[in-house]
Design a protein around this motif. Sequence first.
Motif, PDB file in Angstrom:
ATOM      1  N   SER A 291      65.177  27.699  12.340  1.00 56.82           N
ATOM      2  CA  SER A 291      66.233  26.954  13.024  1.00 56.82           C
ATOM      3  C   SER A 291      67.445  27.661  13.645  1.00 56.82           C
ATOM      4  O   SER A 291      68.116  27.265  14.335  1.00 56.82           O
ATOM      5  CB  SER A 291      66.959  25.820  11.935  1.00 56.82           C
ATOM      6  N   TYR A 292      67.156  29.184  13.700  1.00 50.13           N
ATOM      7  CA  TYR A 292      68.403  29.817  14.217  1.00 50.13           C
ATOM      8  C   TYR A 292      67.598  30.920  15.436  1.00 50.13           C
ATOM      9  O   TYR A 292      66.578  31.235  15.414  1.00 50.13           O
ATOM     10  CB  TYR A 292      68.948  30.690  13.054  1.00 50.13           C
ATOM     11  N   GLU A 293      68.593  31.120  16.171  1.00 43.50           N
ATOM     12  CA  GLU A 293      68.277  32.202  17.122  1.00 43.50           C
ATOM     13  C   GLU A 293      68.989  33.708  16.709  1.00 43.50           C
ATOM     14  O   GLU A 293      69.862  33.780  16.018  1.00 43.50           O
ATOM     15  CB  GLU A 293      68.965  31.974  18.439  1.00 43.50           C
ATOM     16  N   TYR A 294      68.284  34.660  16.801  1.00 45.72           N
ATOM     17  CA  TYR A 294      68.721  36.152  16.262  1.00 45.72           C
ATOM     18  C   TYR A 294      68.678  36.974  17.410  1.00 45.72           C
ATOM     19  O   TYR A 294      67.883  37.318  18.407  1.00 45.72           O
ATOM     20  CB  TYR A 294      67.636  36.504  15.317  1.00 45.72           C
ATOM     21  N   THR A 310      73.457  45.546  14.545  1.00 47.95           N
ATOM     22  CA  THR A 310      74.171  44.266  14.071  1.00 47.95           C
ATOM     23  C   THR A 310      73.290  43.142  14.938  1.00 47.95           C
ATOM     24  O   THR A 310      73.137  43.242  15.766  1.00 47.95           O
ATOM     25  CB  THR A 310      75.633  44.429  14.596  1.00 47.95           C
ATOM     26  N   VAL A 311      72.749  42.423  13.685  1.00 50.05           N
ATOM     27  CA  VAL A 311      72.038  41.443  14.353  1.00 50.05           C
ATOM     28  C   VAL A 311      72.615  40.087  14.099  1.00 50.05           C
ATOM     29  O   VAL A 311      72.905  39.812  12.939  1.00 50.05           O
ATOM     30  CB  VAL A 311      70.500  41.285  13.768  1.00 50.05           C
ATOM     31  N   LEU A 322      74.960  27.931  21.923  1.00 52.09           N
ATOM     32  CA  LEU A 322      74.734  28.609  20.508  1.00 52.09           C
ATOM     33  C   LEU A 322      76.262  28.744  19.879  1.00 52.09           C
ATOM     34  O   LEU A 322      77.201  29.189  20.538  1.00 52.09           O
ATOM     35  CB  LEU A 322      74.227  30.015  20.925  1.00 52.09           C
ATOM     36  N   ILE A 323      76.109  28.394  18.687  1.00 52.62           N
ATOM     37  CA  ILE A 323      77.212  28.483  17.809  1.00 52.62           C
ATOM     38  C   ILE A 323      76.890  29.651  16.646  1.00 52.62           C
ATOM     39  O   ILE A 323      75.861  29.550  16.093  1.00 52.62           O
ATOM     40  CB  ILE A 323      77.357  27.041  16.974  1.00 52.62           C
ATOM     41  N   TYR A 324      77.922  30.485  16.685  1.00 55.62           N
ATOM     42  CA  TYR A 324      77.644  31.722  15.862  1.00 55.62           C
ATOM     43  C   TYR A 324      77.645  31.169  14.302  1.00 55.62           C
ATOM     44  O   TYR A 324      78.433  30.602  14.021  1.00 55.62           O
ATOM     45  CB  TYR A 324      78.781  32.774  16.154  1.00 55.62           C
ATOM     46  N   VAL A 325      76.861  31.838  13.565  1.00 52.47           N
ATOM     47  CA  VAL A 325      76.756  31.692  12.015  1.00 52.47           C
ATOM     48  C   VAL A 325      76.939  33.012  11.193  1.00 52.47           C
ATOM     49  O   VAL A 325      77.859  32.849  10.336  1.00 52.47           O
ATOM     50  CB  VAL A 325      75.209  31.047  11.797  1.00 52.47           C
ATOM     51  N   ALA A 326      76.266  33.924  11.546  1.00 53.19           N
ATOM     52  CA  ALA A 326      76.736  35.146  10.670  1.00 53.19           C
ATOM     53  C   ALA A 326      75.960  36.497  11.380  1.00 53.19           C
ATOM     54  O   ALA A 326      75.134  36.237  12.451  1.00 53.19           O
ATOM     55  CB  ALA A 326      75.863  34.959   9.359  1.00 53.19           C
ATOM     56  N   THR A 327      76.258  37.639  10.921  1.00 52.29           N
ATOM     57  CA  THR A 327      75.903  38.865  11.373  1.00 52.29           C
ATOM     58  C   THR A 327      75.235  39.777  10.166  1.00 52.29           C
ATOM     59  O   THR A 327      75.830  39.696   9.192  1.00 52.29           O
ATOM     60  CB  THR A 327      77.143  39.891  11.798  1.00 52.29           C
ATOM     61  N   TYR A 328      74.104  40.378  10.390  1.00 52.85           N
ATOM     62  CA  TYR A 328      73.348  41.093   9.567  1.00 52.85           C
ATOM     63  C   TYR A 328      73.157  42.548   9.829  1.00 52.85           C
ATOM     64  O   TYR A 328      73.033  42.742  10.985  1.00 52.85           O
ATOM     65  CB  TYR A 328      71.980  40.500   8.943  1.00 52.85           C
ATOM     66  N   PHE A 339      72.826  44.030   4.100  1.00 61.28           N
ATOM     67  CA  PHE A 339      74.056  43.533   4.085  1.00 61.28           C
ATOM     68  C   PHE A 339      74.377  42.385   5.167  1.00 61.28           C
ATOM     69  O   PHE A 339      73.763  42.437   6.284  1.00 61.28           O
ATOM     70  CB  PHE A 339      75.125  44.673   4.348  1.00 61.28           C
ATOM     71  N   GLN A 340      75.396  41.335   4.602  1.00 57.45           N
ATOM     72  CA  GLN A 340      75.656  40.330   5.877  1.00 57.45           C
ATOM     73  C   GLN A 340      77.179  41.202   5.937  1.00 57.45           C
ATOM     74  O   GLN A 340      78.032  41.448   5.319  1.00 57.45           O
ATOM     75  CB  GLN A 340      75.956  38.972   5.237  1.00 57.45           C
TER      76      GLN A 340
END
Length: 352
Positions: A291-294, A310-311, A322-328, A339-340
């Motif tokens: 459901s997400y874009e990387y 950083t992804v 696109l709404i930002y969710v998180a960075t890994y 790590f997140q």
Amino acid sequence: MLKLKKSKKDKISKTKPQKGKAGKIKLNKAKPSKATKDKSKGLLPKNRRVLVLMAAALLIVIMGSVQAIILLTSQKKDMSEEKAEEAPTYYFSKDEDISSVTEIVGDRDFERQEASEASLETETKETDDHTEKPKESSADASSQSSSLEACYKYFHVEDTSADIKSYMDYLEEKRNFINVTDKSPQSESGQPSAEETPKSSSEIYQLAGPSKDSTSYLSITLESEADSYTVTTSKENQPWSTYFKDQWDQQKKIIADFEKQPKATTTIEQAVDSVRAQGQEKLGLPEAIDSYEYIAAPGISKIDGNNYYTVRTYKRQPDDTLIYVATYLFDYNTSSVAFQYDEVTGKATPLS
């Protein structure tokens, strides 16, 4: 002859009543003198009242003077305290021409801290780090303690990171300072552990720059807390040219050591695929992994001494926004995702 005698008698008789009138006049003049005697008897009580009134007035004047003196003294004390707490315009001497934080970012609530306390903390840390420390001569000790000039604290700050960044930009761009911040030690695995990750409300930076005195260089340390930060200034007893050369040699050594390390064959595409392969549960996402874009940021980011891709993860909306969710973080050397990463606070959280 007889007529003349009669006329004389008549004149004499006329003069007698005039004498009686004069006597009456004298009696009338004596009456006011009695009145004056009666008035003189009442002067003593009136004088007492006057004295009481004068004493009361004098007491009021004295009390007013005392209050005025107390008020003026307290005002002078307040003015002296306010003057002592006034934020400096320059750090070091005016000849160095290093503007203070408030000259760059604006007025801030301020207090000056004792330099001796900061010096004592430094000595305590050094003693804790080295159990056996060679004794220093009194001359060396005095020169080290005198190098720390001042410590200033600015508080009730809305955005400490913005203030620190603005002041660092000023030092680096306008005053030729360099960032010499020490990196925190890494864990044995090369990954930042949970204990080693910096707190979101804490930042520490150290910058060094040239001094007008050719035998010294200037050092400024910036340390932030939740809504405050401190600026510690010191003038170190080493020529700037020597110190700068040492820093340059250290940087070249770091680059040389990095180039000797085996290069990973990973690419940005591999970093994205590796993050996606971690699965919904490990990444902590509320919806299915597809459901997400990387999207990986171009280039390598150096975080806590390690190299990462950083992804960033985004949620696509019905209107294709696109709404930002998180960075890994994808480790460039080990090709692992562990790590997140919070890009705002700089905090790395281990994946479960």
